[in-house]
Write a protein that holds these residues in place. Structure first.
Motif: not given
Ligand code: HEM
Lengths: 276, 486
Positions: A192, B19, B54, B49, A239
C-alpha cells in the motif's frame, strides 16, 4: 548469446521447474526436494536479475518502459519478496509453492505477449524522465506485495477449509490459517505505501510532462480504484476487526483490480497510458 | 491503563480497541450526558465519525470511478445516443455519467469523505495522543498475566540484579524504560516505536491537505493550450507578461522516431526581456507562478505560410513567373502590372448555397483552395478561389493571365500547455505528509512490555506481559528473543 531474450527463456523454465518442485515437495515431504526447489528459485532469481541488467545494457536506459519489461521486473520483485520471507522466517519454505507459481505466471504472461510488445522501442519524449523510473519501481514494489498477498489469500481459503474439515490434507504443511492471514496483511501493508508513492510520483511526473497532476485518465482512475479497495481493507481490518475469509476475499479482489489496472486498462480502455 | 483487563485476551478486540478506544468511550460518555444532546444530533454525529461510513464511501467512490472509465467522458450527446440508444442515454445523463468526476454526486461523496475524516480525526486525536504518550507504572502482576503474550521467569538473583538484567536486555533492544520502585517489588514499563502511533493521524491530515489543494486547483487554477508561432509574442493575461517562442526544433532517433522537441522561450515583462529558457517535454519554464509545458507540436493548417503560384500568359501560354507569396501579404510580380495577395485558405473546399459562404468541410486536405486577390493595372479586378487539384478550372475573364496554385506550406507551431495552479503546492505538501504517515504507521510498531519483579521464597520472579499495536507475528519473535536472553 546472453541477450535478454535468451535469459528470459531460461528463467521461464527455471521458475516453472522450481514451482513444480515446490508442489512436489508438498506431497512427498522429502527435504531434499525442498532444497532443490529453493536452489532453483535462487538461480531463477539471479537469472532474472541478469535479464534486467542485460536489457538495461541493450537499451541504454532503465528496463521499465513497456509491458514486457515491467513483467520481468514484477517477477523479479515477487521472488525477492519470497526470498526475504524464506530467509527471515526459515520454516515457511512451503510458501514457495504459491509465490514462485505466481512469479512463473507473470513470466508466462509476458511470454505470451506478441513479439511487437517485447521489442525495446526507443523512449517517446514523455517517458524520458527520472520520475518515470521512480514511478515504475515504486508502483511495482507495490504490485509485488499485492501479488504475494493475493497468493496468500487464496491459500488462506484452502487452508481454512482444510482446518475446519480436520484430518489429513494436502495443505497440512502450510502454516496455520491465522499466520497466513497475518502474513497477507503484512504484504498488503508493504504494497500500500509503495503503490501510494507510485501514484504520487506519477502525479509529479504528469505535472512535469503535461502540466496537470491529475487528469482522470483510465490508468490514473484505476490506480485510485485499487487504492480505495485496499484503503477499505485497512479500515475494515484495523477498525472493524475483519479477519480471515473476509480479508482474504479483499486481497483477491484487490489484486484482480490490479491486474485490470495493469493489463486491462492498456488493452481494453483508451487513454494516455496506452503505451505501458 | 483503562485498556487492560479481560478485553485484551481477544486478539481481534485488541486490534479494535487499540485503534478506536476513543470512539467507544466518547459514545458512552455522550450517552451518559444524555439529557442535553438530542438523539438525532447524536445519531448524525455517530454517523459522521463512523468508519463504516468511510468504507462505504470508498466503495461508492470506487464504483463511480469505474463507471467513469467504462463510459467515455465528455462526449456530445449524439455520440452517447449512437452508442447506447435513447433509453440508456436518459439514465446516463440523469446520473451525470458523462462527467462522473466533476458531477454533483461525486463531489458530494468526496465532501462527505472530508467531513467524515475531520469528525473522526478530531474525536480520535486525544486518544491517539494518550496511546502515544501514556506512561503508567502502577499495576500488579495480575494485570501482566492478563496479556495474551505473557510469561513468568524464575530469576536466580535478587531484585536489584533482576532489574539490572531487564534493563540490559531491553535497552539492548532499544526500548525506553520507566521504573517504579515499590517497597515489595519493582514495576517497569518498556516501550518502543510509540511514534508509529502518530503515522495514522499524520496520513489522515494529509488527505485533508490534498483534498483542499485539489479544490483550490479546480477553483482558482487555470490550464489552457496555446499554439506558439516563431517570433510571435503571446500575451499571458493571468501574469500580465508576454512570452515569445524564438525557435522550435525536433530531435530524431536514428530510426526516424521522435526523440524530443524543444522550444526556446523568452519572457517579456514590462517591455524588458527578463528570462529565457529552452523547454522540452518533462522540462517546463516557470515565471511568476505560471508554468509553460512543452506538450505537442504541429502544422497550423488554418493559416498558411507560403503560397506558390504559377502565372502563365493566356495568349502565348508561356510561364510569366513562378511567384512565392507570403500569406496575406501583397506582392508585386516583377515584369508585370500584377499585385497579388493570397488572402484565404480552406483545406476542403465547400460552398453553402444558402448563405453563399465558403467553408472547410473537414480538416483533411481533400480539396485545398486559396483565395487570390488580383490587382492588375492598379485596380482589384477579381478575387477568385483557385484549386490545387483542379488547375485552370475557372479562368479569370478580366485578366490577361492564368493563375495556378502550385503548392503551399503552413507554419509549424509549438503546442504549449500553460498552467497556473495555486493548489499544487498543497497537494505536494499533503503527498509528502501522506508518505511520511504511511511509512511511519506501517513500518514502526508500538511495542510495550509491562514487567513486574517480585521476590519469591527461593529466588526472584519476573512477570513479563506485552502488547503491540500491529505485527503480532514479529512481536512474538521479539518476545521469544527477550525471554531466551534471561
Ligand atoms: C482517503 C481517506 C483515508 C485514507 C487514505 C486512510 C488511510 C488509513 C490508513 C492507511 C490507516 C492505517 C493506519 C495504520 O495502520 O495505523 C487508517 C486507519 C484508520 N482510519 Fe483511515 N483513511 C482515510 C479515511 C478515514 C476516514 C474518513 C476515517 C473516519 C471514519 C478513518 C478512520 C480511521 C481509523 C479509526 C483508523 C484506525 C487506525 C489508527 O488510527 O491507528 N479513515 N486509515
Amino acid at each position: 548469446m546472453f541477450n535478454s531474450y535468451f535469459l528470459f527463456d531460461i528463467i521461464f523454465w527455471v521458475y516453472l521447474i522450481a514451482a513444480c518442485c515446490y508442489i512436489f515437495y508438498l506431497s512427498i515431504r522429502k527435504e531434499i526436494v525442498g532444497h532443490l526447489a529453493f536452489a532453483l528459485t535462487v538461480i531463477g532469481w539471479l537469472g532474472n536479475t541478469a535479464a534486467l541488467a542485460a536489457r538495461t545494457m541493450e537499451t541504454g536506459r532503465a528496463p521499465y518502459a513497456n509491458l514486457y519489461e515491467t513483467m520481468i521486473l514484477l517477477s523479479w520483485l515477487i521472488v525477492m519478496c519470497y526470498l526475504v520471507i524464506e530467509i527471515k522466517y526459515l520454516r515457511l519454505r512451503v510458501l514457495g509453492a504459491i509465490i514462485v507459481s505466481i512469479a512463473f505466471l507473470a513470466i508466462g504472461a509476458a511470454a505470451m505477449l506478441p513479439y511487437r510488445y517485447q521489442v525495446a522501442e526507443p523512449l517517446i519524449p514523455a517517458l524520458q524522465s527520472n520520475w518515470l523510473i521512480l514511478h515504475v519501481i515504486t508502483t511495482f514494489v507495490g504490485y509485488a506485495g499485492f501479488a504475494v498477498a493475493f497468493g496468500l489469500g487464496i491459500l488462506y481459503l484452502f487452508k481454512e477449509r482444510a482446518e475446519r474439515k480436520k484430518g489429513f490434507s494436502f495443505f497440512d504443511r502450510f502454516p496455520s490459517a491465522e499466520l497466513l492471514d497475518d502474513l497477507g496483511y503484512r504484504f498488503i501493508a508493504l504494497g500500500f505505501p509503495f503503490v501510494t508513492l507510485g501514484i504520487i510520483l506519477g502525479a509529479i511526473w504528469a505535472n512535469y510532462a503535461w502540466g496537470g497532476y491529475w487528469s482522470w485518465d483510465p490508468k490514473e482512475t484505476w490506480s485510485l480504484i485499487v487504492w480505495f479497495i485496499y484503503a477499505g481493507y485497512f479500515h475494515g481490518r484495523l477498525v472493524r476487526g475483519w479477519r480471515g475469509r473476509k480479508t482474504a476475499y479483499f486481497s483477491i479482489i484487490g489484486f484482480l483490480a490490479v491486474i485490470f489496472l495493469y493489463w486491462g486498462v492498456s488493452f481494453v480502455l483508451p487513454g494516455l497510458h496506452a503505451y505501458a | 491503563m483503562h485498556l487492560c483487563g479481560e478485553l485484551l485476551q481477544n486478539p481481534a478486540l485488541i486490534g479494535f480497541l487499540d485503534n478506536i478506544p476513543g470512539m467507544v468511550y466518547a459514545i458512552k460518555l455522550h450517552r451518559k450526558k444524555g439529557g442535553k444532546v438530542t438523539i438525532s444530533v447524536q445519531k448524525i454525529y455517530n454517523f459522521l465519525c463512523s468508519v463504516k461510513l468511510a468504507v462505504t464511501l470508498f466503495f461508492l467512490l470506487a464504483i463511480g470511478s469505474i463507471a467513469g472509465t467504462l463510459i467515455e467522458q465528455g462526449l456530445p450527446p449524439e455520440e452517447y445516443i449512437k452508442e447506447y440508444g435513447e433509453r440508456w442515454y436518459y439514465w446516463i445523463s440523469l446520473l451525470r455519467l458523462t462527467d462522473v468526476y466533476h458531477n454533483w454526486w461525486f463531489s458530494l461523496l468526496l465532501a462527505l469523505l472530508a467531513i467524515n475524516l475531520a469528525v473522526c480525526l478530531s474525536k480520535r486525536l486525544p486518544y491517539i495522543w494518550r496511546a502515544y504518550s501514556a506512561v503508567d507504572c502502577d499495576f500488579t502482576h495480575n494485570l501482566v498475566e492478563n496479556f495474551k503474550h505473557h510469561t513468568v521467569i524464575q530469576f536466580q538473583g535478587n531484585i536489584e540484579e533482576a532489574k539490572r538484567k531487564v534493563e540490559d536486555i531491553l535497552k539492548g533492544r532499544k526500548y525506553k524504560l520507566w521504573f517504579e520502585n515499590n517497597p515489595q517489588n519493582i514495576s517497569i514499563l518498556a516501550a518502543k516505536g510509540a511514534i508509529g502511533r502518530l503515522g495514522s493521524p499524520i496520513s489522515h491530515i494529509s488527505i485533508f491537505l490534498i483534498l483542499i489543494g485539489a479544490v483550490l486547483s479546480s477553483a482558482v487554477g487555470f490550464r489552457s493550450f496555446y499554439p506558439f508561432f516563431e517570433g510571435e509574442p503571446v500575451y499571458i493575461q493571468e501574469g500580465n507578461f508576454s512570452v515569445v517562442m524564438d525557435k522550435f526544433w525536433i530531435d530524431y532517433y536514428e530510426n526516424g522516431g521522435i526523440k524530443d522537441y524543444f522550444s526556446n522561450l523568452s519572457v517579456i515583462d514590462n517591455g524588458k526581456m527578463v528570462t529565457t529558457k529552452t523547454i522540452q517535454v518533462n522540462d517546463p519554464l516557470q515565471y511568476k507562478g505560471v508554468w509553460f509545458y512543452q506538450s505537442s507540436y504541429g502544422t497550423a493548417w488554418d493559416r498558411l505560410d507560403k503560397v506558390y503560384i504559377r502565372i502563365t500568359d493566356k495568349k502565348s501560354g508561356k510561364v510569366v513567373a513562378d511567384e512565392t507569396l507570403d500569406f496575406r501579404k501583397e506582392k508585386g510580380v516583377a515584369g508585370t502590372d500584377l499585385r497579388l495577395t493570397a488572402s484565404n485558405f480552406v483545406s476542403h473546399f465547400a460552398f453553402d448555397s444558402q448563405t453563399k459562404q465558403i467553408f472547410a468541410k473537414s480538416a483533411e486536405h481533400e480539396n485545398p483552395a486559396v483565395q487570390l486577390e488580383i490587382n492588375e493595372g492598379g485596380k482589384l479586378i477579381a478575387t477568385p478561389w483557385i484549386f490545387y487539384k483542379y488547375p485552370n478550372m475557372f479562368p479569370i475573364e478580366k485578366s490577361k493571365y492564368n493563375f495556378v496554385l502550385a503548392g503551399y506550406t503552413a507554419p509549424q507551431y509549438s503546442g504549449l500547455q500553460i498552467a497556473k495552479d495555486p493548489g499544487v503546492n498543497l497537494v505536494w505538501a499533503g503527498s509528502i505528509l501522506l508518505m511520511v504517515g504511511l511509512f511511519v504507521s506501517f513500518f514502526i510498531f508500538h511495542r510495550r512490555f509491562w514487567i513486574k519483579i517480585e521476590p519469591s521464597e527461593k529466588n526472584t520472579l519476573i512477570y513479563i506481559g506485552g502488547i503491540t499495536n500491529k505485527d503480532h507475528f514479529g512481536f512474538e519473535k521479539e518476545m521469544d528473543g527477550i525471554i531466551k536472553s534471561f
